[in-house]
Design a protein around this motif. Structure first.
Motif, mmCIF file in Angstrom:
data_model
loop_
_atom_site.group_PDB
_atom_site.id
_atom_site.type_symbol
_atom_site.label_atom_id
_atom_site.label_comp_id
_atom_site.label_asym_id
_atom_site.label_seq_id
_atom_site.Cartn_x
_atom_site.Cartn_y
_atom_site.Cartn_z
ATOM 1 N N SER A 1 0.853 -1.200 0.000
ATOM 2 C CA SER A 1 0.000 0.000 0.000
ATOM 3 C C SER A 1 0.881 1.239 0.000
ATOM 4 O O SER A 1 2.032 1.214 0.417
ATOM 5 C CB SER A 1 -0.915 -0.005 1.220
ATOM 6 N N ARG A 2 0.333 2.343 -0.495
ATOM 7 C CA ARG A 2 1.071 3.610 -0.549
ATOM 8 C C ARG A 2 0.155 4.716 -0.024
ATOM 9 O O ARG A 2 -0.981 4.839 -0.432
ATOM 10 C CB ARG A 2 1.495 3.913 -1.978
ATOM 11 N N THR A 3 0.703 5.513 0.891
ATOM 12 C CA THR A 3 -0.026 6.636 1.471
ATOM 13 C C THR A 3 0.725 7.916 1.141
ATOM 14 O O THR A 3 1.939 7.987 1.327
ATOM 15 C CB THR A 3 -0.128 6.488 3.004
ATOM 16 N N THR A 4 0.018 8.924 0.654
ATOM 17 C CA THR A 4 0.604 10.226 0.363
ATOM 18 C C THR A 4 -0.139 11.276 1.179
ATOM 19 O O THR A 4 -1.368 11.327 1.152
ATOM 20 C CB THR A 4 0.493 10.564 -1.136
ATOM 21 N N VAL A 5 0.615 12.097 1.903
ATOM 22 C CA VAL A 5 0.013 13.156 2.713
ATOM 23 C C VAL A 5 0.642 14.476 2.312
ATOM 24 O O VAL A 5 1.860 14.637 2.375
ATOM 25 C CB VAL A 5 0.240 12.902 4.224
ATOM 26 N N SER B 1 5.133 3.835 2.206
ATOM 27 C CA SER B 1 4.705 2.621 1.513
ATOM 28 C C SER B 1 4.801 1.451 2.471
ATOM 29 O O SER B 1 5.618 1.444 3.383
ATOM 30 C CB SER B 1 5.569 2.370 0.274
ATOM 31 N N GLY B 2 3.947 0.464 2.278
ATOM 32 C CA GLY B 2 3.913 -0.706 3.147
ATOM 33 C C GLY B 2 2.977 -0.499 4.313
ATOM 34 O O GLY B 2 2.209 0.456 4.367
ATOM 35 N N GLN B 3 3.054 -1.418 5.269
ATOM 36 C CA GLN B 3 2.204 -1.346 6.446
ATOM 37 C C GLN B 3 2.519 -0.091 7.246
ATOM 38 O O GLN B 3 3.679 0.263 7.406
ATOM 39 C CB GLN B 3 2.429 -2.567 7.332
#
Length: 171
Positions: free
Chosen positions: A15-19, A55-57
């Protein structure tokens, strides 16, 4: 003014999170009090533009793979209750008084500005600048957020004196 944007992408193997964050004219002390245990605090007005990708957990492992960049400006700032800075102030107080600068110059800033990047849990800057009562402090280096290791070159210009130092170790 506070604005932000976040995106979470579960496609692919990780998974990838962008803030993305924008803060303008934000009082720092209530902001820090809301996001950390108030053992120390920072007062002042802050403007910040930031984009961080994880990215990742989520958790400590994601920090090791984090990347991003931030621009920050802090005006009329003061660090309160940060023990390492208080110990440093006591150490350099006699020298600073000899140059005509009070030791509170270490905990107070007229203006602080920097651009930094985050890559693999390491925060790097090449252009941190702090101004206080005509004194200028410049820093370039890195802080490993996973183990708190510091490697920073500091240049201080006080009146007609220039001091260069390297700060290494842990915070």
């Amino acid at each position: 003014t506070v604005s932000g944007d976040a995106a979470l992408d579960w496609r692919g193997p990780t998974s990838r999170t962008t803030v993305t964050t924008h803060l303008e004219g934000v009082q720092t002390e209530p902001l820090l009090g809301a996001i950390q245990d108030p053992r120390w605090t920072l007062r002042g007005m802050m403007t910040l533009d930031s984009k961080i990708e994880l990215s990742g957990q989520l958790g400590p492992g994601a920090l090791a793979r984090a990347s991003g960049q931030t621009d920050i400006t802090l005006t009329n700032g003061r660090v309160i209750g940060y023990a390492p800075l208080e110990r440093l102030s006591k150490t350099v107080d006699p020298f600073l008084k000899g140059t005509g600068i009070s030791s509170s110059a270490l905990s107070e800033v007229d203006r602080l500005s920097a651009h930094w990047t985050l890559d693999g849990g390491t925060l790097r800057t090449r252009d941190l600048m702090l101004l206080r009562d005509g004194a200028k402090f410049y820093a370039a280096g890195s802080i490993n957020l996973l183990n708190q290791a510091l490697d920073i070159d500091v240049t201080a210009r006080l009146a007609k004196i220039t001091i260069e130092a390297r700060v290494q170790g842990t915070s």
